[in-house]
Design a protein around this motif. Structure first.
Motif, PDB file in Angstrom:
ATOM      1  N   PRO A  26       0.806  -1.224   0.000  1.00  0.00           N
ATOM      2  CA  PRO A  26       0.000   0.000   0.000  1.00  0.00           C
ATOM      3  C   PRO A  26       0.838   1.273   0.000  1.00  0.00           C
ATOM      4  CG  PRO A  26      -0.150  -1.132   2.126  1.00  0.00           C
ATOM      5  CD  PRO A  26       0.521  -2.058   1.181  1.00  0.00           C
ATOM      6  N   THR A  27       2.014   1.216   0.630  1.00  0.00           N
ATOM      7  CA  THR A  27       2.902   2.382   0.605  1.00  0.00           C
ATOM      8  C   THR A  27       3.372   2.668  -0.813  1.00  0.00           C
ATOM      9  OG1 THR A  27       3.681   1.859   2.845  1.00  0.00           O
ATOM     10  CG2 THR A  27       5.032   3.368   1.543  1.00  0.00           C
ATOM     11  N   GLY A  28       3.753   1.606  -1.540  1.00  0.00           N
ATOM     12  CA  GLY A  28       4.175   1.767  -2.928  1.00  0.00           C
ATOM     13  C   GLY A  28       3.048   2.258  -3.829  1.00  0.00           C
ATOM     14  N   THR A  29       1.838   1.770  -3.593  1.00  0.00           N
ATOM     15  CA  THR A  29       0.680   2.215  -4.383  1.00  0.00           C
ATOM     16  C   THR A  29       0.399   3.696  -4.158  1.00  0.00           C
ATOM     17  OG1 THR A  29      -0.297  -0.010  -4.229  1.00  0.00           O
ATOM     18  CG2 THR A  29      -1.763   1.803  -4.846  1.00  0.00           C
ATOM     19  N   LEU A  30       0.485   4.132  -2.905  1.00  0.00           N
ATOM     20  CA  LEU A  30       0.284   5.548  -2.586  1.00  0.00           C
ATOM     21  C   LEU A  30       1.357   6.412  -3.237  1.00  0.00           C
ATOM     22  CD1 LEU A  30      -1.144   7.822  -1.037  1.00  0.00           C
ATOM     23  CD2 LEU A  30       0.295   7.257   0.944  1.00  0.00           C
ATOM     24  N   LEU A  31       2.603   5.953  -3.181  1.00  0.00           N
ATOM     25  CA  LEU A  31       3.699   6.709  -3.804  1.00  0.00           C
ATOM     26  C   LEU A  31       3.507   6.792  -5.312  1.00  0.00           C
ATOM     27  CD1 LEU A  31       6.774   5.323  -1.817  1.00  0.00           C
ATOM     28  CD2 LEU A  31       5.854   7.641  -1.723  1.00  0.00           C
ATOM     29  N   SER A  32       3.065   5.708  -5.931  1.00  0.00           N
ATOM     30  CA  SER A  32       2.819   5.704  -7.376  1.00  0.00           C
ATOM     31  C   SER A  32       1.754   6.727  -7.742  1.00  0.00           C
ATOM     32  CB  SER A  32       2.388   4.305  -7.830  1.00  0.00           C
ATOM     33  OG  SER A  32       2.086   4.287  -9.206  1.00  0.00           O
ATOM     34  N   TRP A  33       0.711   6.817  -6.932  1.00  0.00           N
ATOM     35  CA  TRP A  33      -0.356   7.782  -7.193  1.00  0.00           C
ATOM     36  C   TRP A  33       0.160   9.212  -7.049  1.00  0.00           C
ATOM     37  CZ3 TRP A  33      -2.825  11.409  -3.977  1.00  0.00           C
ATOM     38  CH2 TRP A  33      -3.967  12.001  -4.526  1.00  0.00           C
ATOM     39  N   LEU A  34       0.961   9.472  -6.005  1.00  0.00           N
ATOM     40  CA  LEU A  34       1.519  10.813  -5.806  1.00  0.00           C
ATOM     41  C   LEU A  34       2.443  11.205  -6.962  1.00  0.00           C
ATOM     42  CD1 LEU A  34       2.347  10.701  -1.975  1.00  0.00           C
ATOM     43  CD2 LEU A  34       0.530  12.029  -3.084  1.00  0.00           C
ATOM     44  N   ILE A  35       3.254  10.269  -7.418  1.00  0.00           N
ATOM     45  CA  ILE A  35       4.159  10.552  -8.542  1.00  0.00           C
ATOM     46  C   ILE A  35       3.351  10.820  -9.806  1.00  0.00           C
ATOM     47  CG2 ILE A  35       5.932   9.556 -10.049  1.00  0.00           C
ATOM     48  CD1 ILE A  35       6.953   8.018  -7.580  1.00  0.00           C
TER      49      ILE A  35
END
Length: 330
Positions: free
Chosen positions: A244-253
């Motif tokens: 979930p941390t990686g998914t959130l970072l992908s969305w922010l990027i």
């Protein structure tokens, strides 16, 4: 160190969905640019936020602030204060080597090392003394860095922040806290551009029109993403939290890339083909100096030199013919 670097790249690729997002995450954290799209690099350059995806003083400054925050309890007792700068300096250089140890990273690490030492020796250490010390050490190592664009931009940006940020921020008093925070960030962006502008015009022959807007959005987002990537690496052994941390970072990027690319599509995003010579660069610094003295010290006598420098710059500009279909040519 290369093994650790490869491990971080694999973690980012594994947990951050999307090749475009993962490529920017790699560049943002450790300066790995092999997976970056060329069109994305151009968009960041045109909008004045290329420093976001190039490991530079911005990243080392964020790491410095993070390490200072972590080490804050060590400054409470006299016998523990010696460990604070050691830990900060070790962290800065570890990150620098992890990010590839390029000359720009090396220069930034030396700069913040001198700042850390200066702050440990005195609570009222002058930022200008620390900058002068780091510049002296770097030029002793390689005198030709004086003509390097990265060296010039790094020191002019930090000196410009130290000189102008607080004055610009104090010029407008805002009672609303959230709006005051935005104004503080805007004042920082404007302050950093004052002394770097002549160098940018001379070396790159372009000016990003919407640099305040893009920096206002990209710097907070990229700072949060960078800290999130560090957290992701720490959580990589726990997939249930890392995913979930990686998914959130992908969305922010994705959000940051989308905003930058849309701003890049606006008309007159950057003014190009600005050609000034070295004499005009020094005349611009003369205008900035006269204006600064007139503004900070209220010396009306410096208004005339400012006007004189502007007149000389206007007289030295050679007219250029506008190329048909290119309305942003100067």
């Amino acid at each position: 160190m290369f093994i650790l670097r490869d491990s971080i790249v694999n973690i980012l690729r594994r947990y951050i969905p999307g090749p475009k997002e993962a490529g920017l995450a790699e560049a943002l954290l450790i300066g790995y640019k092999e997976d970056l799209h060329k069109s994305l690099i151009q968009s960041y350059s045109n909008t004045g936020v290329i420093h976001v995806i190039a490991i530079s003083g911005l990243h080392l400054g964020l790491i410095y602030m993070l390490l200072s925050l972590i080490c804050q309890p060590l400054g409470n007792k006299k016998w523990t204060r010696i460990f604070r700068p050691i830990f900060i300096i070790a962290g800065l250089w570890a990150f620098g080597f992890l990010a590839g140890g390029s000359p720009s990273i090396f220069r930034s690490a030396v700069m913040f090392t001198c700042i850390a030492i200066g702050n440990s020796l005195s609570k009222q250490a002058s930022i200008f003394n620390s900058l002068a010390a780091s510049a002296f050490l770097l030029l002793c190592y390689n005198p030709y860095w004086l003509w390097d664009a990265g060296f010039q931009l790094s020191y002019t940006a930090v000196a410009s922040l130290a000189l102008f940020q607080q004055t610009i921020y104090d010029a407008i008093n805002i009672s609303w806290q959230w709006l005051d925070h935005i104004w503080k960030h805007i004042s920082t962006t404007i302050a950093a551009q004052i002394l770097t502008l002549p160098v940018i015009l001379f070396l790159f022959h372009q000016f990003p029109v919407f640099f305040v807007l893009t920096n206002l959005i990209a710097i907070p987002l990229s700072s949060g993403i960078l800290l999130g990537e560090i957290l992701l690496c720490l959580l990589s052994f726990m997939p249930i939290l890392a995913r979930p941390t990686g998914t959130l970072l992908s969305w922010l990027i994705r959000v940051m890339n989308g905003i930058v690319e849309r701003i890049d599509q606006l008309p007159f995003t950057s003014i190009t083909q600005i050609n000034i010579n070295l004499v005009q660069v020094w005349l611009l610094y003369g205008v900035i100096t006269a204006f600064t003295i007139w503004l900070l010290h209220k010396r009306k006598s410096w208004f005339s030199p400012r006007s004189f420098y502007c007149l000389l710059i206007s007289a030295s500009v050679q007219p250029k013919h506008t190329v048909p279909g290119n309305n942003n040519t100067l």
